[in-house]
Enzyme design. Sequence first.
Site, PDB file in Angstrom:
ATOM      1  N   GLY A  10      -0.328  -1.391  -4.848  1.00 17.46           N
ATOM      2  CA  GLY A  10      -1.076  -1.981  -3.494  1.00 17.46           C
ATOM      3  C   GLY A  10      -1.224  -1.046  -2.402  1.00 17.46           C
ATOM      4  CB  CYS A  11      -0.770   2.499  -2.152  1.00 17.36           C
ATOM      5  SG  CYS A  11       0.869   2.420  -2.619  1.00 17.36           S
ATOM      6  CB  SER A  12      -5.934   0.448  -1.214  1.00 15.88           C
ATOM      7  OG  SER A  12      -5.918  -0.924  -1.025  1.00 15.88           O
ATOM      8  CB  SER A  13      -5.132  -1.203   3.164  1.00 13.88           C
ATOM      9  OG  SER A  13      -5.246  -2.369   2.481  1.00 13.88           O
ATOM     10  N   GLY A  14      -2.597  -1.448   4.364  1.00 18.50           N
ATOM     11  CA  GLY A  14      -1.498  -2.266   4.941  1.00 18.50           C
ATOM     12  C   GLY A  14      -0.052  -1.737   4.428  1.00 18.50           C
ATOM     13  N   GLY A  16       1.854  -1.615   1.798  1.00 21.39           N
ATOM     14  CA  GLY A  16       1.725  -0.559   0.729  1.00 21.39           C
ATOM     15  C   GLY A  16       1.472   0.934   0.987  1.00 21.39           C
ATOM     16  CE1 TYR A 154       0.288 -14.441   0.002  1.00 19.42           C
ATOM     17  CE2 TYR A 154       1.698 -15.533   1.218  1.00 19.42           C
ATOM     18  CZ  TYR A 154       1.246 -14.460   0.670  1.00 19.42           C
ATOM     19  OH  TYR A 154       1.795 -13.089   1.064  1.00 19.42           O
ATOM     20  CE  LYS A 158       3.738 -13.297  -1.742  1.00 24.88           C
ATOM     21  NZ  LYS A 158       3.876 -11.812  -2.377  1.00 24.88           N
TER      22      LYS A 158
END
Length: 315
Positions: A10-14, A16, A154, A158
């Site tokens: 999940g490294c495209s944003s935020g 990550g 959600y 979690k």
Amino acid sequence: MGTQRVLVTGCSSGIGLAVAARLAKDKLRRFRVVATMRDLTKRGPLEEAAGETLNKTLEIKELDACSEASIKDCVSSLPDRRVDVLVNNAGVGMIGPLECQSMAAIKELFDTNFFGLVRLVKEVLPDMKQRQSGHIVVMSSVMGIQGLLFNDVYSASKFAVEGFCESLAIQAMKFNIKTTLVEPGPVVTEFERKVYELAETMDLSGTDEETAKIFRELYLPYSKKVFSSLGQTPEEVAEQTVNVIMAKDPPLRHQTNRLYMPMTALKHADPTGRLPLEAFYKMIFKHDSVFNHVSFNCKLASVSPKSAMNLAFVI
């Protein structure tokens, strides 16, 4: 210890992106980062954040957490399939009345948030066991400890993540594998912005008028106050995550936001569950906004669970 290979999802944003960039820029060059994302056309922000580390201490690869084949292809492309540290960060959000959520959307969320984690761990765990070393770092949430209004699905995902990791951690210890759940509160990211942007125009025809009014007129404004007063940046969460990775004896759980600790303290203070339930109800429905009482949270952040329980009765 030599250079550790860290696989981050999940490294495209935020978060990550921030974790991958921070690890890659480690001055002692202790990490070789494999930063992954489902859609490589979104790699631009990561490349910019990586700067001179790109293709040196950081490489970008495709990985779809919802695909076993994609995960296997990514891991198999690494020398000796070695992953010293897995940072599971890929996730999706969902807020709103339960009646307005489709079962397809609910299943899709679980497929990423929970089953995505399971797929990844299944792929890297056998090799970690064989090497008798490894660290599984999972981006969870305070909502994996304490459920919050209109976050039913959600939060459930979690909670599943927390139960899975807590159970697995016992077995993992036998093989010298460490497990850590990183539990942020609100984080100001593109991820969160999109979730709330969709919520503003959400079709609420599937629920009753009172619930729709609570969601629009109470919950959404309240959430904006939460993010403006308590929200962390992805970089702040990333810094704490990196500290956990570098720790000699990392914890099973690490909450990144001290202002949210009172909420979890309330839960542990009362095994019946009444105290946190009643506290949240009063804070949301008996006050104009819980975060008109940020000072309450600031005070509570520095006290013991027993004191937190005593203070909660004055809400």
